[in-house]
Design a protein around this motif. Structure first.
Motif, mmCIF file in Angstrom:
data_model
loop_
_atom_site.group_PDB
_atom_site.id
_atom_site.type_symbol
_atom_site.label_atom_id
_atom_site.label_comp_id
_atom_site.label_asym_id
_atom_site.label_seq_id
_atom_site.Cartn_x
_atom_site.Cartn_y
_atom_site.Cartn_z
ATOM 1 N N ILE A 205 106.292 19.704 1.188
ATOM 2 C CA ILE A 205 105.917 18.389 1.691
ATOM 3 C C ILE A 205 104.473 18.114 1.305
ATOM 4 O O ILE A 205 103.600 18.969 1.482
ATOM 5 C CB ILE A 205 106.045 18.313 3.232
ATOM 6 C CG1 ILE A 205 107.473 18.660 3.667
ATOM 7 C CG2 ILE A 205 105.657 16.929 3.737
ATOM 8 C CD1 ILE A 205 107.644 18.735 5.181
ATOM 9 N N VAL A 206 104.200 16.921 0.759
ATOM 10 C CA VAL A 206 102.819 16.533 0.442
ATOM 11 C C VAL A 206 102.543 15.160 1.022
ATOM 12 O O VAL A 206 103.461 14.349 1.218
ATOM 13 C CB VAL A 206 102.538 16.520 -1.079
ATOM 14 C CG1 VAL A 206 102.669 17.916 -1.672
ATOM 15 C CG2 VAL A 206 103.453 15.536 -1.798
ATOM 16 N N SER A 207 101.280 14.899 1.298
ATOM 17 C CA SER A 207 100.881 13.577 1.766
ATOM 18 C C SER A 207 100.777 12.631 0.578
ATOM 19 O O SER A 207 100.684 13.069 -0.582
ATOM 20 C CB SER A 207 99.540 13.654 2.504
ATOM 21 O OG SER A 207 98.527 14.091 1.622
ATOM 22 N N ASP A 208 100.761 11.347 0.859
ATOM 23 C CA ASP A 208 100.736 10.363 -0.227
ATOM 24 C C ASP A 208 99.405 10.331 -0.969
ATOM 25 O O ASP A 208 99.296 9.696 -2.025
ATOM 26 C CB ASP A 208 101.096 8.969 0.297
ATOM 27 C CG ASP A 208 100.222 8.521 1.470
ATOM 28 O OD1 ASP A 208 99.284 9.263 1.854
ATOM 29 O OD2 ASP A 208 100.482 7.432 2.020
ATOM 30 N N ASN A 209 98.386 11.002 -0.457
ATOM 31 C CA ASN A 209 97.106 11.063 -1.169
ATOM 32 C C ASN A 209 96.947 12.347 -1.984
ATOM 33 O O ASN A 209 95.871 12.617 -2.525
ATOM 34 C CB ASN A 209 95.942 10.926 -0.181
ATOM 35 C CG ASN A 209 95.770 12.147 0.716
ATOM 36 O OD1 ASN A 209 96.689 12.956 0.870
ATOM 37 N ND2 ASN A 209 94.600 12.299 1.320
ATOM 38 N N ALA A 210 97.995 13.137 -2.085
ATOM 39 C CA ALA A 210 97.912 14.401 -2.825
ATOM 40 C C ALA A 210 97.838 14.144 -4.332
ATOM 41 O O ALA A 210 98.547 13.285 -4.866
ATOM 42 C CB ALA A 210 99.121 15.278 -2.506
ATOM 43 N N VAL A 211 96.971 14.896 -4.991
ATOM 44 C CA VAL A 211 96.824 14.814 -6.445
ATOM 45 C C VAL A 211 96.691 16.236 -6.972
ATOM 46 O O VAL A 211 95.854 17.010 -6.493
ATOM 47 C CB VAL A 211 95.576 14.001 -6.861
ATOM 48 C CG1 VAL A 211 95.458 13.957 -8.385
ATOM 49 C CG2 VAL A 211 95.632 12.592 -6.292
#
Length: 254
Positions: free
Chosen positions: A134-140
């Motif tokens: 699971i990653v947040s929408d700001n993950a890069v």
């Protein structure tokens, strides 16, 4: 009271246990501290405790670092180039990553990885060893190894080839383009992308959902999906040797 035995808080990581879910959180820098035997021993001891305890069904791996892992990555290799870190320390760090990946895959527990903000490929590829991501929408996802002329550490080539095929893995591993959270989802590299403000709540609900699965079904399905394990162990040793070889030839390692 039994779960309190699992709780831990040190400079490298924290461990919190709630019912049948354990959360392991890296607190600060990872690369150099992972080369310290005391840190590695403590971390792996907790992972072994989880594997041997039937009360734990799901392990969440996350981090709350105070600075960018990209900054940490370049600082680590700068210290290496300046001979402030020796080859033995570097090898210990690489081997610690190898051992962590194998422990995650070998474990009979269900692992959920959590990513947010700037991530380096070395950490994200370890996440690929987990059972749910699971990653947040700001993950890069950054690939700083290319700027240093290195190859990726963390099992990236192994996992991406299995997940995406030879051609797409080549494209991703050799492209300087950063990978956004939604692109990672589209490629099948993560299971969920959620808004940053809902990340912790989503992770907990997901962990609870998997914790309710029949234990034997959860662990045995994981074993089937990860078979054969020896291929991964052989690959990680080969990956480490390739990295050390590049660094020696570049004279970064003396």
């Amino acid at each position: 009271m039994k779960n309190q035995l699992f709780n831990n808080n040190n400079g490298f990581f924290t461990v919190e246990t709630n019912d049948n879910i354990a959360t392991l959180t890296f607190k600060g820098d990872v690369l150099l501290p992972f080369s310290y035997l005391v840190n590695k021993t403590a971390l792996f001891s907790y992972l072994d405790l989880y594997s041997n305890d039937d009360s734990i069904r799901v392990v969440i791996i996350t981090d709350k670092r105070k600075r960018s892992p990209v900054e940490e990555y370049f600082e680590f290799y700068k210290l290496l180039a300046e001979s402030k870190i020796d080859e033995r320390t570097l090898s210990r760090m690489y081997r610690a990553y190898d051992q962590l990946i194998v422990k995650i895959v070998k474990s009979n527990k269900f692992f959920i990885s959590v990513g947010q903000g700037d991530m380096i490929s070395q950490d994200f590829y370890v996440d690929l060893a987990c059972d749910y991501k699971i990653v947040s929408d700001n993950a890069v996802i950054h690939k700083p190894y290319l700027e240093l002329g290195l190859v990726p550490k963390g099992g990236g080539a192994y996992f991406l080839k299995k997940k995406l095929g030879h051609c797409k893995a080549y494209e991703i591993l050799l492209s300087r383009k950063r990978i956004s959270a939604h692109e990672a989802l589209k490629l099948g590299m993560v299971n969920e992308v959620v808004p940053y403000e809902r990340l912790e709540d989503t992770v907990l609900k997901t962990a609870q959902r998997f914790a309710r699965k029949p234990p034997a079904s959860l662990s045995r399905t994981k074993r089937l999906l990860n078979y054969p394990l020896k291929d991964l162990e052989d690959y990680l040793a080969f990956e480490t040797n390739e990295l050390l070889g590049i660094l020696r030839r570049s004279h970064i390692l003396c």
